[in-house]
Design a protein around this motif. Structure first.
Motif, PDB file in Angstrom:
ATOM      1  N   LEU A  95       0.837  -1.194   0.000  1.00 46.26           N
ATOM      2  CA  LEU A  95       0.000   0.000   0.000  1.00 46.26           C
ATOM      3  C   LEU A  95       0.874   1.247   0.000  1.00 46.26           C
ATOM      4  O   LEU A  95       1.932   1.281   0.643  1.00 46.26           O
ATOM      5  N   SER A  96       0.411   2.256  -0.712  1.00 44.49           N
ATOM      6  CA  SER A  96       1.051   3.570  -0.674  1.00 44.49           C
ATOM      7  C   SER A  96      -0.024   4.605  -0.370  1.00 44.49           C
ATOM      8  O   SER A  96      -1.217   4.370  -0.621  1.00 44.49           O
ATOM      9  N   ALA A  97       0.382   5.742   0.155  1.00 40.04           N
ATOM     10  CA  ALA A  97      -0.600   6.773   0.507  1.00 40.04           C
ATOM     11  C   ALA A  97       0.068   8.118   0.628  1.00 40.04           C
ATOM     12  O   ALA A  97       1.282   8.223   0.880  1.00 40.04           O
ATOM     13  N   ILE A  98      -0.735   9.157   0.460  1.00 42.21           N
ATOM     14  CA  ILE A  98      -0.306  10.524   0.701  1.00 42.21           C
ATOM     15  C   ILE A  98      -1.347  11.220   1.554  1.00 42.21           C
ATOM     16  O   ILE A  98      -2.553  10.968   1.419  1.00 42.21           O
ATOM     17  N   VAL A  99      -0.881  12.061   2.456  1.00 40.79           N
ATOM     18  CA  VAL A  99      -1.744  12.924   3.255  1.00 40.79           C
ATOM     19  C   VAL A  99      -1.209  14.335   3.130  1.00 40.79           C
ATOM     20  O   VAL A  99      -0.008  14.571   3.311  1.00 40.79           O
ATOM     21  N   MET A 100      -2.073  15.273   2.787  1.00 39.56           N
ATOM     22  CA  MET A 100      -1.678  16.678   2.683  1.00 39.56           C
ATOM     23  C   MET A 100      -2.673  17.531   3.460  1.00 39.56           C
ATOM     24  O   MET A 100      -3.880  17.401   3.282  1.00 39.56           O
ATOM     25  N   LEU A 101      -2.158  18.390   4.337  1.00 39.72           N
ATOM     26  CA  LEU A 101      -2.983  19.316   5.103  1.00 39.72           C
ATOM     27  C   LEU A 101      -2.674  20.735   4.663  1.00 39.72           C
ATOM     28  O   LEU A 101      -1.509  21.105   4.463  1.00 39.72           O
ATOM     29  N   ASP A 102      -3.714  21.531   4.515  1.00 36.64           N
ATOM     30  CA  ASP A 102      -3.615  22.900   4.019  1.00 36.64           C
ATOM     31  C   ASP A 102      -3.659  23.875   5.194  1.00 36.64           C
ATOM     32  O   ASP A 102      -4.679  24.014   5.860  1.00 36.64           O
ATOM     33  N   GLN A 103      -2.542  24.507   5.459  1.00 37.63           N
ATOM     34  CA  GLN A 103      -2.374  25.499   6.526  1.00 37.63           C
ATOM     35  C   GLN A 103      -2.595  24.931   7.932  1.00 37.63           C
ATOM     36  O   GLN A 103      -3.355  25.473   8.732  1.00 37.63           O
ATOM     37  N   PRO A 104      -1.925  23.822   8.252  1.00 38.91           N
ATOM     38  CA  PRO A 104      -2.040  23.315   9.618  1.00 38.91           C
ATOM     39  C   PRO A 104      -1.126  24.099  10.569  1.00 38.91           C
ATOM     40  O   PRO A 104      -0.161  24.739  10.144  1.00 38.91           O
TER      41      PRO A 104
END
Length: 597
Positions: free
Chosen positions: A538-547
C-alpha cells in the motif's frame, strides 16, 4: 331561333351536370375518402404520449456496496382548467402527499393548464392518486413517471462520486465524467385517454421500453474511505487547517482504495487577506466534503517530497551512492537568494541517508547542482510531474513544470526542494508508488469497469505499466526513504508498530496570490509513503492545508500512520508484504510474485 334556344338549353344542362358532378366528388372526398385521415386525427386527439424514464446506472464500490442509485418515482401534475373545486381536492391530495393544504391548493389554482403539484413521489402514492383520478375523485390530476437519484452512503466520497442535477445530468465527479455511460435512454407509451387526459383501461396503443444506463464499479473501499475521512477530519480540527486530502493506493495495480477531500471554511465574519489568502488564526467550521476533488484539482508547491527526483537521478547517474557523503554548508547563496535548512547548523558532512532523513535543503541543492537543470527536469518528467495522470477526472490539473528555458537563475536551488513548480497530491503519490512498485509506474485507477444486469464486470482496459527507474536504483531509494521515519528523522510519527515504513515529508510555504513572495505562517504539510517497505503493498499521501504546527512530519505523518494501520489490518497485510485477504486480489499473492527485475 329554335336552334339557338336548344343550344342554350344544352349548355345549361352541361353546366348543371358539371357542377353536380363536382359536388358529388367533393362530398365523396370529405366523407368516404377522407374518413381514414379524420379517424386518425380523432384518434390522435384521444391519445397521449407518456415518457418512460430510462433509469440511470448505479455507482458501486469495490465490495458491492451501492454508492449511487436511481429509483422510479412519480410527478403529480394538475390541469387547473379542469379542476372545479380546488379547495376540496387540495385537502385530499395534501393528506396523500404529506404536504400543507395551502401549498397544494396554490398549485391547483395557478393560471393555465399545467402545474406541478409534487415531484419524486413514491410509486405507491402515485398509484393511489392515479386510481382516484381515474375514478373521478381527483379530476384534472395526472401522474407522470420520473426518477430520483439517491446516495445510500450519504456524503461519503462525494467529491469522487459526484452528484446529478435536476435533469439527471452529472454535475461533477464520476457522475459527470461517465454521464454517457450512466445515463439511461427514455422509452415511451402511447395511451388512449378520456377527457381530462386520463388513461383508459387497457389504453396502451404502442410501447417503446426504456433502456437502463450502465452501472460503474469503483476501486473505492467504503470502509477505508470512511475511516480515512474521519482521520483527516480529526487532524483538520486539531491543527485548525483549512482543508486536507488523502489518497490510499494499491501499489501493484494503481487502484485507488480511498480518496479524501475535506474543507473547513472560516466561520461567518472572517475576512480573507488582502492578497486573497486564507488567514491562519481564525475559527473554522467543522470539516465537510470539498466541492472539488483536491487530490487531482489542487496544485501546490509540494516542498521536500520533491527531493525524490534529485536523489533518484543522482543515484542513476552515479553522482552519489547510498553510502556516500556530502559537505553541507549552513546556507547557500544563489544569485543573491539565500537557501538554508529548517534548523541552523554549521558546515557538516552528512551521508545521503542523513540528507534525506533530515530533509536537508542545502545538501539536496548541492547534489542537484551537479546534476544540472536538464537532467533534474528529466527526472521530474519521468515521475509524471507536470503531466496528466491518466485518471482523466473532471477538473484535474496537470500542474506545472517549467521548461529549462524558463528557469530563473535561482531555479536550480528552488526546484529540487519543491518550490517554483505546481503538482497535485495524486501526482506526488504516483511517483512514490512507482518506487514502491519496483520502479514501475502504473496508471492510477478509480473505475474498474461497467457492471451488467447479471452482475458481471466488464473491466476497462488499463495502460501498460512502464519502468521509469532501474530496479537496483529503486531498491536503493526505498532503503534511503526508510530512514525518513527513523527516530532522529523528520517523520517518526509515520511509524507503524511491527512494520517498516518508507516515505518522505514535505513542508512548503504558500505563495501570495497577488504579489511575489510567500504568505507568513501559511504552509502545506505533506507525508507520502509506502508500507511495508521491504515489499510494499500500500502507498498513501496525506496533505494538510495550513495546519498549525506547520510541519508535515508533525501533522500529515501521524494521519498516514493512522490510516495505514487500519488498512493493513483490513487487508491482512503482514510485515513481510504477503496478503492474507481476498480484498486485494492478485494474480499471485506471494511475495515472490513482486519481482524487482
Amino acid at each position: 331561333m329554335a336552334n339557338r334556344r336548344n343550344r342554350r338549353t344544352r349548355l345549361a344542362l352541361v353546366f348543371c351536370g358539371v357542377v353536380t358532378l363536382a359536388l358529388i366528388v367533393q362530398l365523396l372526398r370529405v366523407t368516404v375518402l377522407a374518413q381514414p385521415s379524420y379517424a386518425n386525427l380523432a384518434q390522435q386527439e384521444a391519445q397521449t404520449t407518456v415518457t418512460l424514464p430510462g433509469l440511470r446506472g448505479s455507482i458501486i464500490a469495490r465490495n458491492g456496496e451501492v454508492l449511487a442509485m436511481s429509483e422510479l418515482r412519480d410527478t403529480i401534475i394538475a390541469d387547473p382548467l379542469l379542476i372545479k373545486h380546488p379547495a376540496t381536492e387540495a385537502v385530499t391530495l395534501a393528506k396523500l402527499l404529506g404536504l400543507a393544504s395551502a401549498q397544494v391548493r396554490h398549485a391547483l389554482s395557478v393560471p393555465g393548464g399545467y402545474s406541478v403539484v409534487a415531484q419524486l413521489v413514491t410509486r405507491s402514492t402515485g398509484s393511489k392518486i392515479e386510481s382516484m383520478a381515474l375514478d373521478g375523485e381527483l379530476p384534472g390530476i395526472n401522474v407522470e413517471p420520473c426518477q430520483a437519484r439517491y446516495y445510500p452512503a450519504g456524503s461519503l466520497a462525494e467529491p469522487v462520486v459526484g452528484r446529478v442535477g435536476a435533469n439527471d445530468n452529472g454535475l461533477f465527479g464520476l457522475e459527470y465524467q461517465y454521464q454517457k455511460l450512466l445515463a439511461g435512454r427514455n422509452g415511451y407509451e402511447i395511451q388512449r385517454t378520456a377527457s381530462g387526459n386520463l388513461p383508459l383501461p387497457n389504453a396502451v396503443v404502442k410501447r417503446q421500453p426504456p433502456i437502463q444506463g450502465k452501472s460503474l464499479k469503483l476501486t473505492i473501499d467504503p470502509a477505508l474511505q470512511a475511516y480515512a475521512e474521519q482521520a483527516v477530519a480529526g487532524e483538520i480540527e486539531k491543527t485548525n487547517a483549512i482543508g486536507g486530502t488523502a489518497v490510499v493506493m494499491d501499489v501493484a495495480t494503481g487502484q485507488i482504495l480511498a480518496m479524501v477531500s475535506l474543507t473547513a471554511p472560516p466561520l461567518p465574519g472572517a475576512k480573507p487577506l488582502a492578497n486573497g489568502g486564507q488567514p491562519v488564526d481564525v475559527q473554522r467550521a467543522l470539516p465537510t466534503e470539498s466541492w472539488t476533488n483536491q487530490a487531482v484539482a489542487y496544485a501546490y508547491e509540494p516542498g521536500s517530497v520533491a527531493k525524490i527526483a534529485t536523489f533518484t537521478a543522482a543515484l542513476q547517474d552515479h553522482l552519489i551512492t547510498p553510502t556516500s557523503s556530502e559537505v553541507v554548508p549552513g546556507r547557500l547563496v544563489i544569485d543573491g537568494s539565500v537557501f538554508h535548512d529548517a534548523e541552523p547548523h554549521p558546515t557538516e558532512v552528512l551521508s545521503m541517508g542523513q540528507i534525506l532523513a533530515q530533509s536537508s535543503n542545502v545538501g539536496t541543492i548541492e547534489i542537484a547542482r551537479r546534476l544540472g537543470p536538464a537532467r533534474l527536469l528529466a527526472s521530474f518528467e519521468r515521475f509524471g510531474w507536470g503531466e496528466p495522470t491518466g485518471l482523466a477526472f473532471p477538473g484535474e490539473t496537470q500542474g506545472l513544470m517549467k521548461p529549462v528555458s524558463q528557469w530563473s537563475p535561482t531555479a536550480i536551488g528552488s526546484t529540487p526542494i519543491g518550490q517554483d513548480q505546481l503538482v497535485t497530491p495524486l501526482q506526488v503519490l504516483d511517483s512514490y508508488n512507482a518506487i514502491a512498485n519496483g520502479g514501475v509506474m502504473v496508471t492510477p485507477k478509480l473505475v474498474l469497469g461497467t457492471v451488467g444486469s447479471r452482475g458481471h464486470l466488464h473491466a476497462f482496459a488499463s495502460p501498460a505499466p512502464r519502468r521509469i527507474v532501474p530496479a537496483n536504483i529503486d531498491a536503493e531509494m526505498i532503503h534511503l526513504l526508510s530512514g525518513v521515519t527513523g527516530a532522529n528523522a523528520t517523520a517518526p510519527d509515520a511509524q507503524i508498530p511491527g512494520y517498516l515504513v518508507a516515505g518522505k515529508t514535505g513542508t512548503s510555504q504558500k505563495p501570495l496570490h497577488t504579489q511575489a513572495g510567500y504568505q507568513m505562517g501559511a504552509y502545506w504539510g505533506t507525508f507520502v509513503g509506502m508500507v511495508p517497505a521491504q515489499h510494499p503493498v500500500l502507498s498513501a499521501i496525506v496533505m494538510l492545508d495550513q495546519p498549525v504546527p506547520i510541519y508535515g512530519g508533525m501533522t500529515a505523518a501521524p494521519v498516514f500512520s493512522q490510516i495505514m494501520r487500519y488498512a493493513l489490518a483490513r487487508y491482512g497485510v503482514t510485515p513481510s508484504g504477503s496478503i492474507e485477504s481476498s480484498m486485494l486480489p492478485r494474480v499471485s499473492r506471494s511475495v515472490a510474485s513482486r519481482s524487482r527485475e
